[in-house]
Design an enzyme around this catalytic site. Structure first.
Site, PDB file in Angstrom:
ATOM      1  N   ASN A  10       0.870  -1.174   0.000  1.00  0.00           N
ATOM      2  CA  ASN A  10       0.000   0.000   0.000  1.00  0.00           C
ATOM      3  C   ASN A  10       0.906   1.223   0.000  1.00  0.00           C
ATOM      4  O   ASN A  10       1.521   1.537   1.010  1.00  0.00           O
ATOM      5  CB  ASN A  10      -0.892  -0.041   1.257  1.00  0.00           C
ATOM      6  CG  ASN A  10      -1.746   1.192   1.399  1.00  0.00           C
ATOM      7  OD1 ASN A  10      -1.808   2.044   0.502  1.00  0.00           O
ATOM      8  ND2 ASN A  10      -2.421   1.308   2.540  1.00  0.00           N
ATOM      9  N   LYS A  12       0.145   4.310  -0.314  1.00  0.00           N
ATOM     10  CA  LYS A  12      -0.482   5.494   0.298  1.00  0.00           C
ATOM     11  C   LYS A  12      -0.230   6.746  -0.570  1.00  0.00           C
ATOM     12  O   LYS A  12      -0.146   6.627  -1.791  1.00  0.00           O
ATOM     13  CB  LYS A  12      -0.009   5.650   1.752  1.00  0.00           C
ATOM     14  CG  LYS A  12      -0.197   4.326   2.545  1.00  0.00           C
ATOM     15  CD  LYS A  12       0.049   4.449   4.017  1.00  0.00           C
ATOM     16  CE  LYS A  12      -0.167   3.093   4.684  1.00  0.00           C
ATOM     17  NZ  LYS A  12      -0.014   3.149   6.132  1.00  0.00           N
ATOM     18  N   HIS A 102      -9.457   1.050   5.105  1.00  0.00           N
ATOM     19  CA  HIS A 102      -8.167   1.208   5.776  1.00  0.00           C
ATOM     20  C   HIS A 102      -8.336   2.117   6.998  1.00  0.00           C
ATOM     21  O   HIS A 102      -9.128   3.062   6.964  1.00  0.00           O
ATOM     22  CB  HIS A 102      -7.137   1.793   4.803  1.00  0.00           C
ATOM     23  CG  HIS A 102      -5.748   1.746   5.361  1.00  0.00           C
ATOM     24  ND1 HIS A 102      -5.282   2.682   6.245  1.00  0.00           N
ATOM     25  CD2 HIS A 102      -4.737   0.853   5.190  1.00  0.00           C
ATOM     26  CE1 HIS A 102      -4.036   2.368   6.593  1.00  0.00           C
ATOM     27  NE2 HIS A 102      -3.681   1.265   5.958  1.00  0.00           N
ATOM     28  N   GLU A 104      -6.635   4.459   8.109  1.00  0.00           N
ATOM     29  CA  GLU A 104      -6.421   5.892   7.858  1.00  0.00           C
ATOM     30  C   GLU A 104      -7.664   6.533   7.257  1.00  0.00           C
ATOM     31  O   GLU A 104      -8.009   7.674   7.559  1.00  0.00           O
ATOM     32  CB  GLU A 104      -5.181   6.078   6.959  1.00  0.00           C
ATOM     33  CG  GLU A 104      -3.905   5.821   7.754  1.00  0.00           C
ATOM     34  CD  GLU A 104      -2.743   5.306   6.951  1.00  0.00           C
ATOM     35  OE1 GLU A 104      -2.759   5.390   5.708  1.00  0.00           O
ATOM     36  OE2 GLU A 104      -1.794   4.798   7.579  1.00  0.00           O
ATOM     37  N   GLU A 175      -5.318  -5.225  10.663  1.00  0.00           N
ATOM     38  CA  GLU A 175      -4.244  -4.240  10.848  1.00  0.00           C
ATOM     39  C   GLU A 175      -4.472  -3.475  12.148  1.00  0.00           C
ATOM     40  O   GLU A 175      -5.230  -2.489  12.159  1.00  0.00           O
ATOM     41  CB  GLU A 175      -4.230  -3.250   9.683  1.00  0.00           C
ATOM     42  CG  GLU A 175      -3.999  -3.896   8.335  1.00  0.00           C
ATOM     43  CD  GLU A 175      -3.437  -2.885   7.339  1.00  0.00           C
ATOM     44  OE1 GLU A 175      -2.318  -3.082   6.887  1.00  0.00           O
ATOM     45  OE2 GLU A 175      -4.121  -1.897   7.057  1.00  0.00           O
ATOM     46  N   GLY A 181       2.704   1.845  10.791  1.00  0.00           N
ATOM     47  CA  GLY A 181       3.660   2.939  10.641  1.00  0.00           C
ATOM     48  C   GLY A 181       4.400   3.295  11.911  1.00  0.00           C
ATOM     49  O   GLY A 181       5.054   4.334  11.988  1.00  0.00           O
ATOM     50  N   SER A 220       3.631  -2.610  10.272  1.00  0.00           N
ATOM     51  CA  SER A 220       5.087  -2.662  10.438  1.00  0.00           C
ATOM     52  C   SER A 220       5.688  -4.014  10.037  1.00  0.00           C
ATOM     53  O   SER A 220       6.613  -4.500  10.686  1.00  0.00           O
ATOM     54  CB  SER A 220       5.474  -2.290  11.880  1.00  0.00           C
ATOM     55  OG  SER A 220       5.090  -0.954  12.152  1.00  0.00           O
TER      56      SER A 220
HETATM   57  P1  PGA Z   1       2.921  -0.087   7.686  1.00  0.00           P
HETATM   58  O1  PGA Z   1       1.450   0.162   7.087  1.00  0.00           O
HETATM   59  O2  PGA Z   1       3.447  -1.370   7.060  1.00  0.00           O
HETATM   60  O3  PGA Z   1       3.728   1.105   7.288  1.00  0.00           O
HETATM   61  O4  PGA Z   1       2.781  -0.247   9.160  1.00  0.00           O
HETATM   62  C1  PGA Z   1       0.540  -0.885   6.906  1.00  0.00           C
HETATM   63  C2  PGA Z   1      -0.723  -0.365   6.292  1.00  0.00           C
HETATM   64  O5  PGA Z   1      -1.121   0.768   6.568  1.00  0.00           O
HETATM   65  O6  PGA Z   1      -1.366  -1.073   5.486  1.00  0.00           O
END
Ligand code: PGA
Length: 264
Positions: A10, A12, A102, A104, A175, A181, A220
């Site tokens: 992803n 983003k 997601h 976010e 997740e 992140g 992560s």
């Molecule tokens: P990350 O993000 O691997 O940077 O933790 C995962 C995601 O948001 O799908």
């Protein structure tokens, strides 16, 4: 558990078009080598921004094994919805799968379960594969309400699915928000236990077709923890954010998954 292992990136709101094309090209050139040790079916893909889909597309299927994904999709087919991009537009751009719900989008853009449910049903109706994200915030984990939180999201987000949607085109991604992140990964046991809870609920609600869905972990994931996570059992692959922006680390995760035998 699904026999398919998914490794999805992803990107983003990252990579202008040249960078997206370069990243896609580098991943495509290393993908066969990275996937080679796998005994099971591996599905690898990445989700550029809408505006970089065309730049990445020449490096995706059918020119390589890589799936082209989008990061979101409108709940409506078409019409007066300023700023939205619909499933038919994504299909025209070569997109095969879409990430929906997601954390976010839920936290920063106020997407609730009802909207996510409409998006999921609409995308599946139009033949896209859906990667539905669910996951608890840190407060829920610390309060011990993580399972009820995730099941509530799952139940709400799948409230509009039809029996014909319960095929390989519906993929789930657990997740935990506190792991996205942050560099803080769920332990293999925490991820596996939640995946078992999700699968149990899917079986109770939808029967065998529900229990057979692929459940990915995200938060992560890096080349150095991917093997351990996938080896824990009941983890059918990864949704990768930060580490998917660098072709070497993304390919490292693919290689780690390909080299690890998943417990049956
Ligand atoms: P990350 O993000 O691997 O940077 O933790 C995962 C995601 O948001 O799908």
């Amino acid at each position: 558990m699904s026999p398919i292992t998914w490794i999805l990136g992803n990107w983003k709101q990252n990579h202008l078009q040249d960078a997206a094309a370069g990243c896609a090209k580098a991943i495509a050139s290393g993908i066969s080598d990275a996937m080679a040790p796998s005994q099971s079916e591996l599905r690898v893909g990445f989700a550029p921004s809408y505006l970089s889909l065309a730049a990445a597309r020449p490096h995706c299927r059918p020119q390589s094994p890589i799936w082209l994904l989008a990061q979101d999709c409108a709940a409506q087919e078409s019409g007066a919805f300023t700023g939205e991009v619909g499933a038919l537009m994504l299909k025209e751009a070569g997109v095969e799968a879409v990430i929906l719900g997601h954390s976010e989008r839920r936290a920063l853009f106020a997407e609730g379960d009802a909207l996510v449910a409409s998006k999921v049903a609409n995308a599946l109706d139009h033949g896209l594969t859906v990667v539905l994200c669910i996951g608890e915030a840190l407060e829920a984990r610390e309060a011990g309400t993580h399972e009820t939180t995730v099941i509530s999201q799952l139940s709400g987000s799948l409230s509009k699915v039809k029996p014909e949607h319960l095929d390989a085109r519906l993929v789930l991604a657990y997740e935990p928000v506190w792991a996205i992140g942050t560099g803080r990964t769920a332990s293999p046991e925490q991820a596996r236990d939640m995946h078992r809870t999700i699968r149990g609920w899917m079986r109770d609600k939808f029967g065998a077709a529900g229990a057979d869905r692929s459940i990915l972990y995200g938060g992560s994931v890096k080349p150095n923890n991917a093997g351990e996570l996938i080896g824990a059992g009941d983890i059918d692959g990864f949704l990768v954010g930060g580490a998917s922006l660098d072709p070497d680390s993304f390919l490292g995760i693919v290689r780690a998954a390909a080299q690890t035998t998943r417990p049956s």
